[in-house]
Design a protein around this motif. Structure first.
Motif, PDB file in Angstrom:
ATOM      1  N   TYR A  54      13.429   1.140 -15.731  1.00 39.38           N
ATOM      2  CA  TYR A  54      12.176   0.478 -15.350  1.00 39.38           C
ATOM      3  C   TYR A  54      12.406  -0.453 -14.153  1.00 39.38           C
ATOM      4  O   TYR A  54      11.699  -0.389 -13.148  1.00 39.38           O
ATOM      5  N   LEU A  55      13.441  -1.293 -14.270  1.00 39.63           N
ATOM      6  CA  LEU A  55      13.746  -2.232 -13.191  1.00 39.63           C
ATOM      7  C   LEU A  55      14.091  -1.475 -11.911  1.00 39.63           C
ATOM      8  O   LEU A  55      13.651  -1.830 -10.812  1.00 39.63           O
TER       9      LEU A  55
ATOM     10  N   ALA B 292      13.048   1.390 -10.943  1.00 40.74           N
ATOM     11  CA  ALA B 292      11.832   1.933 -10.334  1.00 40.74           C
ATOM     12  C   ALA B 292      11.116   0.852  -9.528  1.00 40.74           C
ATOM     13  O   ALA B 292      10.653   1.094  -8.413  1.00 40.74           O
ATOM     14  N   ILE B 293      11.032  -0.355 -10.086  1.00 42.05           N
ATOM     15  CA  ILE B 293      10.359  -1.447  -9.376  1.00 42.05           C
ATOM     16  C   ILE B 293      11.090  -1.771  -8.081  1.00 42.05           C
ATOM     17  O   ILE B 293      10.495  -1.836  -7.002  1.00 42.05           O
TER      18      ILE B 293
ATOM     19  N   ARG C 199      10.782   0.667  -5.240  1.00 38.69           N
ATOM     20  CA  ARG C 199       9.486   0.599  -4.537  1.00 38.69           C
ATOM     21  C   ARG C 199       9.463  -0.572  -3.556  1.00 38.69           C
ATOM     22  O   ARG C 199       9.064  -0.429  -2.414  1.00 38.69           O
ATOM     23  N   TYR C 200       9.855  -1.748  -4.047  1.00 38.57           N
ATOM     24  CA  TYR C 200       9.866  -2.907  -3.150  1.00 38.57           C
ATOM     25  C   TYR C 200      10.858  -2.677  -2.015  1.00 38.57           C
ATOM     26  O   TYR C 200      10.580  -2.988  -0.858  1.00 38.57           O
TER      27      TYR C 200
ATOM     28  N   THR D 206       9.562  -0.373   0.703  1.00 36.94           N
ATOM     29  CA  THR D 206       8.515  -1.013   1.495  1.00 36.94           C
ATOM     30  C   THR D 206       9.119  -1.999   2.479  1.00 36.94           C
ATOM     31  O   THR D 206       8.717  -2.058   3.650  1.00 36.94           O
ATOM     32  N   ILE D 207      10.092  -2.771   2.004  1.00 43.85           N
ATOM     33  CA  ILE D 207      10.720  -3.755   2.888  1.00 43.85           C
ATOM     34  C   ILE D 207      11.411  -3.050   4.058  1.00 43.85           C
ATOM     35  O   ILE D 207      11.301  -3.473   5.210  1.00 43.85           O
TER      36      ILE D 207
ATOM     37  N   LEU E 250       2.172   4.084   1.458  1.00 44.18           N
ATOM     38  CA  LEU E 250       1.161   4.420   0.459  1.00 44.18           C
ATOM     39  C   LEU E 250       1.436   5.795  -0.143  1.00 44.18           C
ATOM     40  O   LEU E 250       1.432   5.973  -1.367  1.00 44.18           O
ATOM     41  N   GLY E 251       1.691   6.769   0.739  1.00 46.09           N
ATOM     42  CA  GLY E 251       1.917   8.134   0.258  1.00 46.09           C
ATOM     43  C   GLY E 251       3.095   8.213  -0.684  1.00 46.09           C
ATOM     44  O   GLY E 251       3.032   8.889  -1.714  1.00 46.09           O
TER      45      GLY E 251
ATOM     46  N   ASN F  15       4.305   5.831  -2.559  1.00 40.88           N
ATOM     47  CA  ASN F  15       3.954   5.199  -3.838  1.00 40.88           C
ATOM     48  C   ASN F  15       3.029   6.086  -4.662  1.00 40.88           C
ATOM     49  O   ASN F  15       3.181   6.205  -5.877  1.00 40.88           O
ATOM     50  N   ILE F  16       2.067   6.705  -3.992  1.00 40.91           N
ATOM     51  CA  ILE F  16       1.157   7.591  -4.729  1.00 40.91           C
ATOM     52  C   ILE F  16       1.936   8.765  -5.322  1.00 40.91           C
ATOM     53  O   ILE F  16       1.712   9.163  -6.467  1.00 40.91           O
TER      54      ILE F  16
ATOM     55  N   MET G  75       4.904   8.720  -6.370  1.00 41.09           N
ATOM     56  CA  MET G  75       5.579   8.223  -7.572  1.00 41.09           C
ATOM     57  C   MET G  75       4.612   8.147  -8.748  1.00 41.09           C
ATOM     58  O   MET G  75       4.940   8.531  -9.868  1.00 41.09           O
ATOM     59  N   ILE G  76       3.405   7.621  -8.485  1.00 42.62           N
ATOM     60  CA  ILE G  76       2.401   7.540  -9.553  1.00 42.62           C
ATOM     61  C   ILE G  76       2.127   8.940 -10.093  1.00 42.62           C
ATOM     62  O   ILE G  76       2.071   9.163 -11.303  1.00 42.62           O
TER      63      ILE G  76
END
Lengths: 428, 428
Positions: free
Chosen positions: B315-316, B318-319, B322-323, B326-327, B354-355, B357-358, B360-361
């Motif tokens: 879980y961590l 994955a977070i 993502r960050y 982006t950075i 955005l793409g 992240n989407i 991943m969702i």
């Protein structure tokens, strides 16, 4: 398994020349509402007993379900005026001995989950409604008395009763003969009880059954369905504001012959319109964003009310929501930048967008890892609340504070989620 | 269920004063590798038969697992030089009649999934390895012969055999007495066979068993584990480049007493460093990004090799991924903007972020909705490929083409995903 649907009655109290099974409630005819849950449960052999305007119903069903590979048997009961007991006995002749079957009424509206649950059972059952808040006029209902876990009495005039007949039975054709040949169904059920025991099958919380007798009971059922077509996970704004308005749209739009997907697409176009309207006026943009938030509920409501939810619909909705949110956020940031030259707004906007996307990823990940999704007032605002905040800050022209607030609030929420998961997982 | 672990032997061919069960393979002692899968399967009653340097092992285990609420029984076999058969018989006395139990060897390394699967069985079983590519020296192994679905012969010198003894048994203590009192375990198993039948329990693809006799077989097992600590879903760059390098880090770092989480955090810090280095040099940034991509594998590899994977870790991870992404994207865009004043790079960058992240969702949503995740060469590049593209374009100073390419490629991938899901769902 086979299903028998009794659809012979005249239904004269509907005050309409249309046979009762063809009356529409929220976009679906009554008999569609009976058949669709059967199809979803895999039942493809359906015996329909017809009487009043039987051929009209037969033609309607053949046309309506022509792509569904249903094996319909239409049985005609010309004596339908003498009660639906005879209709049932006629259908019974079409079954093999010792074959289990479902018996349903064409004028009852019921939760599809009842069928799913009932099909897992082995014995004979009668669906019993004990939720009296669902009942408009108790005098109209057939009551049932349960004793030691079995049905012991059934009838309209029962004084001592435990619930109301839900109009759905799981029975089994046996080799015995029933003596009664006519009258209401409950007389036949009494005969059946002399040979076999029937257990009550109680509704779960959130399940419903409605018996449609006249225009008032139709309206009553329709209102109930409309008031319960939201989602359990609805956020605070959805539940208290959006759904109350979206159901007005839904009530009207459900009668158009459009698939829920149409409204998903329309809402996405509306989202783009809302986004670009920030270039003209923040107030206009704000109002349109709130309209998007409200209208966003319509596709799901129509899908649920028309028993037409699909996984693809949920999937597409998730994609378009993400793109939609991003377009709104970027547009309002850009509109603000053009007016004020504050380029820092982009920095905050990007973090707000990122945080809300990460929150979405985490929600799904939680369901996958823990079969659970965390809800907590401190968690990043759900979409309804986020769009409502855009609306609120927007009408007061406070776009810069808005994005700072969203960026901090949402990303802080990600951190809180992480801590909640850490505590929940209890791993080393 | 109880488990018996035979850990009495001298293991002289290890050429070491350390008792064999305490020899380490990739950060865990051999006996830890036997016990941890038992704990994960819920087995808390463990009988350990000790001999050579028994007290050292007893103290080690008591200390190592002191927080785990294991009910250890330590049984001492002073005649351990006479073979492990006697050790087994001593442990057997601690069991109740007709009680099923697991029997394991402290010098075997095995896939934890074997225990999970074995515990679902009812009869008596011997784990049989038929994957001869796992075996370093067949002469060292105990062979087994299977006939009509049952074990019929077992021994080191078997000429005609179907597989190799995996060193794990599911047996049942019965009220009968075994005649043999000493010698190797396989003599006792032969006695057991006279009273009860034993079925073979075959390894699945990807499962392994290693019998550790000496430093060479230890090295052999260690190499195998290291070469198979990647993930099935690894992308093309991960599989062919990153894992080959990350396992060198892992091999070294696994011996530090650090939790996998430490490396998750270190990699996130490295990500920030890589991101900001674009302000100094694209080439430096590019190389650091590729290093991040490689080092990103280390936490998972260490977790899997130390049997310490957690849901929270996933879980961590994955977070932070993502960050981190982006950075990196924002930094390189901003660095490019400062040099060239091309503000359009932000537009493309945002769509690329955005793409991804989407995507991943959607991956998570697919698993939830369809218990399936789509993989296809046309789909948006996975993280390893994305970071590799940043590396490639970066060393050639092509940041603007990079973000345009990523934005189009990734969002086109979302569209393709949507079409694949539509086709897969086959709904109306």
């Amino acid at each position: 398994m086979k299903a028998i649907i009794l659809a012979a009655g005249r239904g004269e109290r509907m005050n309409s020349s249309l046979p009762k099974p063809l009356h529409k409630v929220l976009g679906l005819s009554l008999i569609e509402r009976v058949i669709i849950p059967l199809l979803k449960a895999g039942i493809k052999e359906i015996i329909v007993v017809l009487g009043y305007k039987g051929e009209e119903i037969e033609n309607y069903l053949k046309k309506k379900f022509k792509d569904k590979k249903i094996n319909f048997q239409f049985v005609y009961n010309n004596d339908y005026e003498k009660g639906n007991g005879a209709s049932f006995l006629l259908a019974l002749k079409r079954l093999k001995a010792d074959e289990p079957f479902l018996l349903l009424m064409a004028d009852h509206i019921y939760s599809p989950t009842i069928i799913e649950r009932l099909l897992k059972e082995k014995d004979s059952f009668i669906v019993v409604n004990q939720n009296f808040s669902l009942i408009k006029d108790l005098a109209e209902e057939t009551k049932v008395k349960i004793n030691n876990g079995y049905l012991v009495a059934i009838g309209k005039d029962l004084k001592d009763f435990d619930g109301v007949d839900g109009g759905i039975f799981l029975l089994r054709r046996k080799d015995w003969q029933l003596n009664k040949k006519e009258g209401e169904l409950c007389l036949i059920i009494k005969e059946y009880l002399k040979k076999e025991k029937i257990k009550p099958f109680y509704l779960k919380k959130d399940e419903y059954v409605f018996n449609i007798n006249d225009q008032e009971s139709k309206k009553w059922a329709s209102n109930y369905l409309l008031n319960h077509c939201g989602k359990k996970e609805d956020g605070i704004i959805s539940r208290n504001i959006n759904r109350k308005i979206s159901k007005l749209f839904t009530q009207f739009l459900i009668n158009l012959n459009c698939s829920p997907l149409t409204f998903t697409i329309i809402n996405f176009l509306l989202t783009i319109l809302a986004a670009f309207s920030f270039f003209f006026s923040n107030i206009l943009g704000a109002f349109l964003v709130q309209l998007v938030s409200i209208f966003d509920g319509v596709d799901g409501e129509i899908a649920r009310l028309k028993l037409a939810t699909t996984k693809f619909g949920a999937y597409l909705d998730a994609i378009l929501d993400r793109y939609g949110d991003t377009i709104i956020m970027l547009s309002l940031a850009f509109a603000h930048y053009l007016k004020t030259n504050q380029d820092l707004i982009f920095f905050w906007t990007i973090w707000a967008i990122l945080g809300s996307n990460i929150s979405m990823i985490l929600k799904e990940k939680e369901k996958l890892l823990f079969s659970y999704s965390f809800t907590n007032p401190l968690l990043p605002p759900s979409r309804d609340l986020r769009l409502f905040l855009i609306f609120l800050f927007g009408i007061f022209n406070q776009l810069f504070p808005l994005v700072i607030f969203l960026a901090i609030f949402i990303n802080l929420g990600v951190l809180i989620r992480l801590l909640l998961v850490k505590r929940f997982a209890k791993e080393d």
